[in-house]
Scaffold this motif. Structure first.
Motif, PDB file in Angstrom:
ATOM      1  N   GLN A  77       0.825  -1.207   0.000  1.00 17.45           N
ATOM      2  CA  GLN A  77       0.000   0.000   0.000  1.00 17.45           C
ATOM      3  C   GLN A  77       0.860   1.257   0.000  1.00 17.45           C
ATOM      4  OE1 GLN A  77      -2.377  -0.778   3.474  1.00 17.45           O
ATOM      5  NE2 GLN A  77      -3.901  -1.984   2.345  1.00 17.45           N
ATOM      6  N   ALA A  78       2.006   1.197   0.687  1.00 17.75           N
ATOM      7  CA  ALA A  78       2.908   2.360   0.743  1.00 17.75           C
ATOM      8  C   ALA A  78       3.507   2.678  -0.622  1.00 17.75           C
ATOM      9  CB  ALA A  78       4.014   2.115   1.763  1.00 17.75           C
ATOM     10  N   HIS A  98       2.032   2.952  -3.361  1.00 17.50           N
ATOM     11  CA  HIS A  98       1.170   3.872  -4.102  1.00 17.50           C
ATOM     12  C   HIS A  98       1.522   5.329  -3.840  1.00 17.50           C
ATOM     13  CE1 HIS A  98      -1.357   0.675  -5.598  1.00 17.50           C
ATOM     14  NE2 HIS A  98      -1.521   0.192  -4.378  1.00 17.50           N
ATOM     15  N   GLU A  99       2.275   5.580  -2.778  1.00 18.86           N
ATOM     16  CA  GLU A  99       2.680   6.941  -2.468  1.00 18.86           C
ATOM     17  C   GLU A  99       3.931   7.366  -3.243  1.00 18.86           C
ATOM     18  OE1 GLU A  99       3.094   7.214   1.744  1.00 18.86           O
ATOM     19  OE2 GLU A  99       1.068   6.441   2.159  1.00 18.86           O
ATOM     20  N   VAL A 100       4.564   6.413  -3.923  1.00 20.94           N
ATOM     21  CA  VAL A 100       5.727   6.747  -4.743  1.00 20.94           C
ATOM     22  C   VAL A 100       5.255   7.498  -5.982  1.00 20.94           C
ATOM     23  CG1 VAL A 100       7.660   5.807  -6.071  1.00 20.94           C
ATOM     24  CG2 VAL A 100       7.008   4.732  -3.906  1.00 20.94           C
ATOM     25  N   THR A 101       5.837   8.656  -6.236  1.00 21.52           N
ATOM     26  CA  THR A 101       5.380   9.510  -7.331  1.00 21.52           C
ATOM     27  C   THR A 101       6.190   9.268  -8.609  1.00 21.52           C
ATOM     28  OG1 THR A 101       6.870  11.301  -6.666  1.00 21.52           O
ATOM     29  CG2 THR A 101       4.642  11.304  -5.743  1.00 21.52           C
ATOM     30  N   ARG A 140       7.930   1.785  -9.936  1.00 20.24           N
ATOM     31  CA  ARG A 140       7.514   2.364  -8.660  1.00 20.24           C
ATOM     32  C   ARG A 140       7.901   1.442  -7.495  1.00 20.24           C
ATOM     33  NH1 ARG A 140       1.527   4.779  -8.413  1.00 20.24           N
ATOM     34  NH2 ARG A 140       0.977   2.591  -8.629  1.00 20.24           N
ATOM     35  N   PHE A 153      10.637   2.111  -4.428  1.00 19.09           N
ATOM     36  CA  PHE A 153      10.291   1.869  -3.019  1.00 19.09           C
ATOM     37  C   PHE A 153      11.332   0.980  -2.351  1.00 19.09           C
ATOM     38  CE2 PHE A 153       8.151  -0.767   0.200  1.00 19.09           C
ATOM     39  CZ  PHE A 153       7.655   0.223   1.044  1.00 19.09           C
ATOM     40  N   ASP A 203      10.834   7.903  -2.595  1.00 21.95           N
ATOM     41  CA  ASP A 203       9.407   8.122  -2.806  1.00 21.95           C
ATOM     42  C   ASP A 203       9.128   8.709  -4.187  1.00 21.95           C
ATOM     43  OD1 ASP A 203      10.392  10.650  -2.492  1.00 21.95           O
ATOM     44  OD2 ASP A 203       9.031  11.234  -0.866  1.00 21.95           O
ATOM     45  N   TYR A 204      10.069   8.537  -5.101  1.00 23.77           N
ATOM     46  CA  TYR A 204       9.881   8.996  -6.478  1.00 23.77           C
ATOM     47  C   TYR A 204      10.643   8.058  -7.412  1.00 23.77           C
ATOM     48  CZ  TYR A 204      14.573  10.881  -5.694  1.00 23.77           C
ATOM     49  OH  TYR A 204      15.907  11.012  -5.394  1.00 23.77           O
TER      50      TYR A 204
END
Length: 309
Positions: free
Chosen positions: A208-209, A211-214, A253, A257, A262-263
């Motif tokens: 789930q974390a 998905h926060e990677v941009t 992505r 991670f 986070d990108y």
């Protein structure tokens, strides 16, 4: 969370020697929610690689040996009549697990292959009209032997496209193979049961974390340019699909991670492009006659595309 990933990778590489990149890509595919087609000659540790991953995650592991007489119900399950209770009972098949090794998938006919691939896509199984959900963490690694063609049923191109990655397991380097030999002969650092480093709930939180990677527009454009060029190149007969672009995006992505960022960077895209594309493109006949490999053509193509800054 990042420390857990580091420990997971460290332990994985201690148990499986000489396959560091493949191990990381397997974990990347698992984080991405995809599945893997694993190709390698017999005796290179494919089964141990997948079983060890399941043990480190504290998940259930099943292995199915695909044979010409294997039926779809042998994978998904069936219903039987219970004479004592006077009712029909559902017997769930080995597909109801967290990590499934589909061994030598190219040795079973298309109908049985399709039953597995449908479950991979839908994450559910239908048994006698009843639909059953598969576990939240469900990861299939299908293996095939590249050197035996007699009595095999090669996966059609459309079915290969269902796999996020195709990984090639080759013989390890000399020193690494010597260490494998030492481990097995001297039982050095060998454990029958690998202790879990995370549980499935923690793993789901990691997924789930991700998905926060941009992903910036420039990197998205870079991904799309790679896929687009596979359709324009004269060296490639059939280029990659839109699903290939999605696969590269998801995998890049997940790789970012794992690298504790986070990108997504263009380097992340380069790393996952080859395993995401090698089973999705087909070389032109004149390129095949020249002896060029799919991996070489992908490397050349990716290298020819300007990297965004």
């Amino acid at each position: 969370m990042n420390n857990q990933i580091e420990q997971l990778l460290k332990q994985y590489e201690q148990h499986i020697i000489g396959q560091s990149m493949n191990l990381r890509l397997l974990l990347c595919a698992l984080f991405s929610g995809g599945h893997v087609l694993l190709e390698g000659v017999p005796g290179t540790g494919k089964t141990k690689t997948v079983r060890t991953l399941a043990q480190l995650l504290g998940g259930n592991f099943n292995r199915i040996q695909f044979t010409p007489d294997l039926l779809p119900s042998d994978i998904t399950g069936s219903m039987i009549y219970n004479l004592h209770e006077n009712v029909f009972e559902t017997i769930k098949g080995p597909i109801f697990t967290n990590i499934l090794l589909a061994d030598e998938i190219n040795r079973t006919p298309a109908k049985t292959q399709a039953a597995l691939l449908e479950a991979m896509e839908e994450k559910q199984v239908t048994i006698q009209g009843e639909t059953y959900q598969l576990p939240d963490v469900f990861f299939v690694v299908a293996t095939q032997n590249p050197i035996e063609f007699e009595g095999t049923y090669p996966l059609p191109e459309a079915q290969q496209d269902r796999f996020l990655f195709k990984l090639i397991i080759d013989f390890p380097p000399f020193d690494d193979e010597k260490n494998v030999l030492k481990q097995n002969l001297l039982k050095t650092n060998m454990k029958e049961n690998t202790e879990p480093l995370v549980n499935l709930e923690q793993f789901i939180q990691m997924q789930q974390a991700i998905h926060e990677v941009t992903i910036s527009d420039q990197v998205l454009d870079y991904m799309m340019r790679i896929v687009y060029e596979t359709r324009q190149s004269e060296r490639i007969r059939y280029g990659a699909s839109t699903r290939a672009a999605i696969a590269i995006g998801k995998a890049a992505r997940a790789w970012a991670f794992m690298e504790q960022r986070d990108y997504v960077t263009p380097d992340d895209v380069k790393i996952v492009a080859k395993p995401a594309l090698r089973h999705r493109i087909h070389l032109a006949p004149h390129i095949e006659l020249e002896g060029a490999s799919v991996d070489y053509v992908i490397e050349e193509l990716v290298g020819s595309i300007p990297v965004p800054r």
